[in-house]
Design an enzyme around this catalytic site. Structure first.
Site, PDB file in Angstrom:
ATOM      1  N   GLY A 190       0.812  -1.209   0.000  1.00 34.32           N
ATOM      2  CA  GLY A 190       0.000   0.000   0.000  1.00 34.32           C
ATOM      3  C   GLY A 190       0.844   1.258   0.000  1.00 34.32           C
ATOM      4  O   GLY A 190       1.929   1.296   0.588  1.00 34.32           O
ATOM      5  N   SER A 191       0.368   2.287  -0.666  1.00 34.22           N
ATOM      6  CA  SER A 191       1.063   3.574  -0.647  1.00 34.22           C
ATOM      7  C   SER A 191       0.876   4.228   0.716  1.00 34.22           C
ATOM      8  O   SER A 191       0.065   3.807   1.530  1.00 34.22           O
ATOM      9  CB  SER A 191       0.529   4.471  -1.759  1.00 34.22           C
ATOM     10  OG  SER A 191       0.819   3.914  -3.024  1.00 34.22           O
ATOM     11  N   GLY A 192       1.662   5.278   0.957  1.00 35.03           N
ATOM     12  CA  GLY A 192       1.616   5.967   2.236  1.00 35.03           C
ATOM     13  C   GLY A 192       2.817   5.677   3.102  1.00 35.03           C
ATOM     14  O   GLY A 192       2.928   6.202   4.213  1.00 35.03           O
ATOM     15  N   HIS A 193       3.727   4.827   2.595  1.00 34.34           N
ATOM     16  CA  HIS A 193       4.937   4.479   3.337  1.00 34.34           C
ATOM     17  C   HIS A 193       6.190   4.930   2.576  1.00 34.34           C
ATOM     18  O   HIS A 193       7.260   4.341   2.738  1.00 34.34           O
ATOM     19  CB  HIS A 193       5.001   2.965   3.564  1.00 34.34           C
ATOM     20  CG  HIS A 193       3.791   2.400   4.223  1.00 34.34           C
ATOM     21  ND1 HIS A 193       3.445   2.721   5.522  1.00 34.34           N
ATOM     22  CD2 HIS A 193       2.823   1.550   3.780  1.00 34.34           C
ATOM     23  CE1 HIS A 193       2.325   2.082   5.842  1.00 34.34           C
ATOM     24  NE2 HIS A 193       1.927   1.371   4.797  1.00 34.34           N
ATOM     25  N   LYS A 235       5.461  -8.631   2.386  1.00 34.25           N
ATOM     26  CA  LYS A 235       5.355  -8.366   3.819  1.00 34.25           C
ATOM     27  C   LYS A 235       4.194  -9.168   4.418  1.00 34.25           C
ATOM     28  O   LYS A 235       3.226  -9.480   3.729  1.00 34.25           O
ATOM     29  CB  LYS A 235       5.175  -6.874   4.060  1.00 34.25           C
ATOM     30  CG  LYS A 235       6.399  -6.065   3.623  1.00 34.25           C
ATOM     31  CD  LYS A 235       6.183  -4.577   3.750  1.00 34.25           C
ATOM     32  CE  LYS A 235       5.011  -4.090   2.947  1.00 34.25           C
ATOM     33  NZ  LYS A 235       5.115  -4.404   1.501  1.00 34.25           N
ATOM     34  N   ASP A 248      -1.504  -8.629   1.135  1.00 34.83           N
ATOM     35  CA  ASP A 248      -0.290  -8.758   0.325  1.00 34.83           C
ATOM     36  C   ASP A 248      -0.023 -10.218   0.001  1.00 34.83           C
ATOM     37  O   ASP A 248       0.266 -10.579  -1.144  1.00 34.83           O
ATOM     38  CB  ASP A 248       0.919  -8.174   1.069  1.00 34.83           C
ATOM     39  CG  ASP A 248       0.942  -6.654   1.065  1.00 34.83           C
ATOM     40  OD1 ASP A 248       0.073  -6.042   0.406  1.00 34.83           O
ATOM     41  OD2 ASP A 248       1.831  -6.069   1.710  1.00 34.83           O
ATOM     42  N   HIS A 284       0.330   0.500  10.779  1.00 29.05           N
ATOM     43  CA  HIS A 284      -0.880   1.284  10.529  1.00 29.05           C
ATOM     44  C   HIS A 284      -1.503   1.768  11.832  1.00 29.05           C
ATOM     45  O   HIS A 284      -2.700   2.012  11.918  1.00 29.05           O
ATOM     46  CB  HIS A 284      -1.905   0.463   9.740  1.00 29.05           C
ATOM     47  CG  HIS A 284      -1.464   0.151   8.344  1.00 29.05           C
ATOM     48  ND1 HIS A 284      -1.924  -0.948   7.642  1.00 29.05           N
ATOM     49  CD2 HIS A 284      -0.590   0.780   7.533  1.00 29.05           C
ATOM     50  CE1 HIS A 284      -1.349  -0.967   6.448  1.00 29.05           C
ATOM     51  NE2 HIS A 284      -0.530   0.068   6.365  1.00 29.05           N
TER      52      HIS A 284
END
Length: 221
Positions: free
Chosen positions: A53-56, A104, A109, A218
């Site tokens: 996921g994006s945001g990392h 991960k 995932d 998260h």
């Protein structure tokens, strides 16, 4: 937390386009997909991919390059990339020696990368993988399926990426991954809660004199 965002729904696309534009000598965005891939990779070299996921950021697109990832897939914010996107990254990374996936320990995932692996193998591409689970704080959390893959994943990218550059086979890279992942351990802390752009407010609030020690990626306690 303050950020410069035009529209929340465009944040992933604009991030990928910007990265590809600034580093066009090294990487490109695969047309029609949320994938950043290397411009050059030696024929006969094992391809190495990761994603999530994006945001990392800069994970994972920022680690595409010589001696690291061949390609990275960006899902929506905090959301796993879809199997079709992952399959395209496998094809992009394949140079005839197979593709290794760094995944991960997150249920979405794992499921989507496994589906993409099955699809790739149906097309004749040999694929192997490792699941990274370096977060020592959330093993028994009610909010996760166990230890998550977090910052230690970057060491996996670098070590396996170097092995691929040195010409190691897919089987040799799999053996190396199985040895190093159990020896990588991470613990995280937070000074404040993360804000998902389309939500617009932090996932949790900490007082000025508090930190969250041992927090999940998260915000899991």
């Amino acid at each position: 937390m303050k950020k410069i965002i035009n529209k929340p729904e465009n944040v992933v696309t604009e991030m990928l386009d910007g990265l590809a534009y600034v580093h066009s000598d090294l990487v490109h965005r695969v047309e029609g997909f949320d994938i950043i891939a290397r411009n050059e990779q030696a024929a006969g070299q094992v391809g190495l991919i990761s994603g999530g996921g994006s945001g990392h950021e800069p994970a994972h697109a920022g680690f595409v390059g010589d001696g690291m990832l061949s390609a990275a897939i960006a899902g929506a914010v905090f959301t796993s990339p879809t199997p079709d996107q992952i399959l395209e990254a496998i094809k992009e990374a394949d140079q005839g020696a197979g593709v290794f996936m760094v995944v991960k320990n997150y249920s979405g995932d794992i499921m989507n990368f496994e589906m993409a692996q099955e699809l790739a193998e149906m097309e004749g591409i040999e694929v192997a993988s490792i699941v990274v689970d370096d977060d020592i704080a959330v093993e028994n959390s009610l909010y996760t399926q166990g230890r998550r893959g977090v910052a230690g994943t970057i060491f996996v990218h670098k070590i396996l990426g170097h092995a691929a550059r040195e010409g190691k086979s897919l089987a040799e890279i799999k053996d190396l991954a199985d040895k190093i992942v159990p020896n990588i351990h991470t613990i995280g802390l937070a000074l404040s809660g993360a804000t998902v752009p389309e939500v617009g407010k932090p996932g949790f609030v900490l007082a000025e004199d508090e930190i969250e020690y041992g927090i999940g990626i998260h915000g899991e306690p």
